[in-house]
Design a protein around this motif. Structure first.
Motif, PDB file in Angstrom:
ATOM      1  N   ARG A 162       0.828  -1.214   0.000  1.00 54.69           N
ATOM      2  CA  ARG A 162       0.000   0.000   0.000  1.00 54.69           C
ATOM      3  C   ARG A 162       0.860   1.260   0.000  1.00 54.69           C
ATOM      4  O   ARG A 162       0.556   2.207  -0.731  1.00 54.69           O
ATOM      5  CB  ARG A 162      -0.939  -0.035   1.216  1.00 54.69           C
ATOM      6  CG  ARG A 162      -2.035  -1.091   1.027  1.00 54.69           C
ATOM      7  CD  ARG A 162      -2.834  -1.316   2.288  1.00 54.69           C
ATOM      8  NE  ARG A 162      -3.981  -2.187   2.025  1.00 54.69           N
ATOM      9  CZ  ARG A 162      -4.751  -2.685   2.970  1.00 54.69           C
ATOM     10  NH1 ARG A 162      -4.511  -2.436   4.247  1.00 54.69           N
ATOM     11  NH2 ARG A 162      -5.771  -3.459   2.648  1.00 54.69           N
ATOM     12  N   ILE A 163       1.902   1.265   0.803  1.00 53.11           N
ATOM     13  CA  ILE A 163       2.771   2.460   0.853  1.00 53.11           C
ATOM     14  C   ILE A 163       3.272   2.783  -0.568  1.00 53.11           C
ATOM     15  O   ILE A 163       3.326   3.932  -0.967  1.00 53.11           O
ATOM     16  CB  ILE A 163       3.972   2.213   1.812  1.00 53.11           C
ATOM     17  CG1 ILE A 163       3.498   2.119   3.261  1.00 53.11           C
ATOM     18  CG2 ILE A 163       5.058   3.282   1.646  1.00 53.11           C
ATOM     19  CD1 ILE A 163       2.978   3.386   3.883  1.00 53.11           C
ATOM     20  N   ILE A 207      -4.625  -0.938  12.182  1.00 53.95           N
ATOM     21  CA  ILE A 207      -4.934   0.221  11.319  1.00 53.95           C
ATOM     22  C   ILE A 207      -4.906  -0.182   9.838  1.00 53.95           C
ATOM     23  O   ILE A 207      -5.896  -0.048   9.125  1.00 53.95           O
ATOM     24  CB  ILE A 207      -3.916   1.367  11.549  1.00 53.95           C
ATOM     25  CG1 ILE A 207      -3.878   1.773  13.026  1.00 53.95           C
ATOM     26  CG2 ILE A 207      -4.205   2.544  10.623  1.00 53.95           C
ATOM     27  CD1 ILE A 207      -4.980   2.683  13.488  1.00 53.95           C
ATOM     28  N   CYS A 208      -3.790  -0.713   9.411  1.00 51.57           N
ATOM     29  CA  CYS A 208      -3.662  -1.090   7.986  1.00 51.57           C
ATOM     30  C   CYS A 208      -4.160  -2.526   7.828  1.00 51.57           C
ATOM     31  O   CYS A 208      -3.426  -3.417   7.414  1.00 51.57           O
ATOM     32  CB  CYS A 208      -2.214  -0.934   7.526  1.00 51.57           C
ATOM     33  SG  CYS A 208      -2.078  -0.941   5.730  1.00 51.57           S
ATOM     34  N   CYS A 215      -7.412   4.431   7.215  1.00 50.91           N
ATOM     35  CA  CYS A 215      -6.391   5.394   6.785  1.00 50.91           C
ATOM     36  C   CYS A 215      -6.509   6.722   7.541  1.00 50.91           C
ATOM     37  O   CYS A 215      -5.500   7.395   7.771  1.00 50.91           O
ATOM     38  CB  CYS A 215      -6.485   5.627   5.280  1.00 50.91           C
ATOM     39  SG  CYS A 215      -6.297   4.103   4.339  1.00 50.91           S
ATOM     40  N   CYS A 218      -4.249   6.651  10.452  1.00 51.10           N
ATOM     41  CA  CYS A 218      -2.932   6.053  10.186  1.00 51.10           C
ATOM     42  C   CYS A 218      -1.802   7.078  10.350  1.00 51.10           C
ATOM     43  O   CYS A 218      -1.846   8.151   9.749  1.00 51.10           O
ATOM     44  CB  CYS A 218      -2.907   5.479   8.772  1.00 51.10           C
ATOM     45  SG  CYS A 218      -1.305   4.771   8.368  1.00 51.10           S
ATOM     46  N   SER A 221       0.055   7.894   6.794  1.00 51.08           N
ATOM     47  CA  SER A 221      -0.738   8.123   5.576  1.00 51.08           C
ATOM     48  C   SER A 221      -0.042   9.122   4.640  1.00 51.08           C
ATOM     49  O   SER A 221      -0.209   9.040   3.421  1.00 51.08           O
ATOM     50  CB  SER A 221      -2.151   8.594   5.920  1.00 51.08           C
ATOM     51  OG  SER A 221      -2.093   9.752   6.704  1.00 51.08           O
ATOM     52  N   CYS A 224       1.912   7.291   2.109  1.00 51.15           N
ATOM     53  CA  CYS A 224       1.220   6.160   1.487  1.00 51.15           C
ATOM     54  C   CYS A 224       0.638   6.500   0.114  1.00 51.15           C
ATOM     55  O   CYS A 224      -0.320   7.274   0.001  1.00 51.15           O
ATOM     56  CB  CYS A 224       0.115   5.674   2.414  1.00 51.15           C
ATOM     57  SG  CYS A 224      -0.718   4.220   1.797  1.00 51.15           S
ATOM     58  N   TYR A 227      -3.072   5.288  -0.446  1.00 52.59           N
ATOM     59  CA  TYR A 227      -4.029   6.211   0.193  1.00 52.59           C
ATOM     60  C   TYR A 227      -4.236   7.432  -0.685  1.00 52.59           C
ATOM     61  O   TYR A 227      -5.373   7.842  -0.948  1.00 52.59           O
ATOM     62  CB  TYR A 227      -3.486   6.598   1.575  1.00 52.59           C
ATOM     63  CG  TYR A 227      -4.284   7.668   2.274  1.00 52.59           C
ATOM     64  CD1 TYR A 227      -5.650   7.501   2.523  1.00 52.59           C
ATOM     65  CD2 TYR A 227      -3.667   8.844   2.709  1.00 52.59           C
ATOM     66  CE1 TYR A 227      -6.387   8.487   3.168  1.00 52.59           C
ATOM     67  CE2 TYR A 227      -4.389   9.832   3.357  1.00 52.59           C
ATOM     68  CZ  TYR A 227      -5.747   9.649   3.580  1.00 52.59           C
ATOM     69  OH  TYR A 227      -6.471  10.622   4.220  1.00 52.59           O
ATOM     70  N   ALA A 232      -6.358   2.072  -1.482  1.00 55.18           N
ATOM     71  CA  ALA A 232      -5.769   1.304  -0.371  1.00 55.18           C
ATOM     72  C   ALA A 232      -6.469  -0.044  -0.167  1.00 55.18           C
ATOM     73  O   ALA A 232      -5.814  -1.078  -0.036  1.00 55.18           O
ATOM     74  CB  ALA A 232      -5.822   2.129   0.910  1.00 55.18           C
TER      75      ALA A 232
HETATM   76  S1  SF4 Z   1      -2.715   5.148   4.819  1.00 52.42           S
HETATM   77 FE1  SF4 Z   1      -4.103   3.458   4.844  1.00 52.42          FE
HETATM   78  S2  SF4 Z   1      -3.322   2.020   3.347  1.00 52.42           S
HETATM   79 FE2  SF4 Z   1      -1.710   3.488   3.758  1.00 52.42          FE
HETATM   80  S3  SF4 Z   1      -0.482   2.470   5.354  1.00 52.42           S
HETATM   81 FE3  SF4 Z   1      -1.970   3.760   6.386  1.00 52.42          FE
HETATM   82  S4  SF4 Z   1      -3.733   2.432   6.783  1.00 52.42           S
HETATM   83 FE4  SF4 Z   1      -2.430   1.435   5.292  1.00 52.42          FE
END
Ligand code: SF4
Length: 362
Positions: A162-163, A207-208, A215, A218, A221, A224, A227, A232
């Motif tokens: 996701r990052i 969280i993730c 998000c 997070c 974020s 990311c 996101y 995501a």
């Molecule tokens: S922003 Fe969302 S998808 Fe990205 S690392 Fe954080 S929780 Fe995960």
């Protein structure tokens, strides 16, 4: 490298930023777990090792009571090494993946007797011990010894995918995702490697999370890409899974007319190896006839069946009752019907026992 992957890696600056945000969040929100150490405590490698073995393929919620039970009963590596293997297997019953329990006991014996009770901090040395592979050795090195190590499990893979809005599906993407985390985040990071590993585990668990990442709450974020792109929840992409094959057989409630029930200790190798359970036939794919070691046994249908999902197949066992008075082949023995619920059966047999008992008592 494909265009979609170009430039996707941590720079020194983005890695420092990521770790700073993540560890700041961890200092405020770390989960309290029975095997966790606070900043000012020195981790006990025995407890770290035990928790990491139990957590292999198993949830934190399932492991908690087992970890407490084991550490109360066997508070250090020498106590566990001196325990009887069958007792360890019995206490492990219900946690699944039973080769872990056998390896746990073997590993305890080696560390206690050949290493004076001290786990080595080097990953290569840890990996020579039974039951410790790549991930577990990295986790022990980082958490128990606070030494740099690349600790990448499914949680960290998902976070990395996701990052970096990683375009390839799992499981093929695993290697790339591990390399991304290794090169940018973990390698040579020696300030708080144990906390970094645990912070990522907590981020992935709270969280993730797989389906609906939170998000808005997070701490990373800003780092990311998924996101920012609004994708995501779709990541990591997954290759289509093949349906699990199914196997079939019979499981027996065999009595001797004196209030005892027949149980079978399974051979040491293979699935549920060394565990005690009810007698069963072999487990076969549809169309093949299951075979039974107890010759000339005439089972009566009990009118129901039990299902259980193993990692690589689904099992359906039809329940049968029978009586037996003759000699018993190796591995079989009688136990009192009143002791059967505490005999230390793995889950598939516990399910069958519950069905046999509930319908017998009805
Ligand atoms: S922003 Fe969302 S998808 Fe990205 S690392 Fe954080 S929780 Fe995960």
């Amino acid at each position: 490298m494909s265009k979609a992957k170009l430039g996707k890696k941590f720079t020194q600056k983005s890695a420092e930023e990521f770790r700073g945000r993540l560890l700041g969040w961890y200092d405020r929100h770390a989960r309290i777990l029975p095997w966790r150490y606070t900043k000012n405590q020195k981790p006990d490698p025995y407890r770290v090792w035990l928790s990491e073995i139990m957590l292999q393929q198993t949830t934190v919620a399932a492991v908690g009571p087992y970890f407490n039970k084991f550490t109360e009963k066997w508070p250090d590596i020498h106590a566990l090494a001196n325990a009887n293997e069958q007792e360890v297997m019995r206490e492990w019953a219900g946690l699944g993946y039973y080769s872990r329990a056998r390896n746990l006991h073997k590993c305890a014996a080696i560390v206690s007797k050949q290493m004076k009770g001290t786990f080595p901090p080097e990953q290569d040395e840890l990996k020579k011990l039974p039951g410790i592979g790549d991930y577990t050795s990295a986790a022990i090195r980082a958490i128990a010894f606070n030494q740099p190590a690349t600790v990448v499990d499914g949680n960290v893979e998902r976070i990395m995918a996701r990052i970096f809005a990683w375009p390839d599906p799992m499981p093929a993407a695993k290697k790339d995702l591990k390399n991304l985390a290794a090169a940018g985040l973990f390698e040579n990071y020696d300030e708080r490697p144990g906390d970094l590993a645990q912070a990522l585990m907590d981020l992935g668990a709270t969280i993730c999370i797989p389906k609906s990442p939170r998000c808005g709450a997070c701490p990373v974020s800003n780092n990311c890409m998924a996101y920012k792109k609004g994708i995501a929840a779709q990541l990591p992409l997954q290759e289509k899974k093949k349906a699990r094959p199914r196997k079939f057989g019979h499981v027996y409630w065999i009595t001797n007319g004196k209030g005892s029930v027949l149980v079978h200790r399974r051979p040491p190798k293979g699935l549920l190896g060394g565990m005690i359970g009810l007698p069963t036939t072999s487990w076969e794919e549809a169309g093949k006839r299951p075979s039974l070691t107890l010759k000339d046994l005439k089972g009566r249908d009990f009118g129901t069946s039990v299902r259980h999902v193993f990692t690589h197949f689904e099992l359906e066992l039809t329940l049968k009752t029978a009586s037996h008075k003759g000699r018993l082949p190796e591995g079989y023995s009688w136990i009192g019907a009143e002791d059967i619920e505490n005999a230390g059966f793995p889950t598939v047999f516990k399910k069958a026992v519950r069905l046999f008992l509930s319908q017998n008592r009805a």
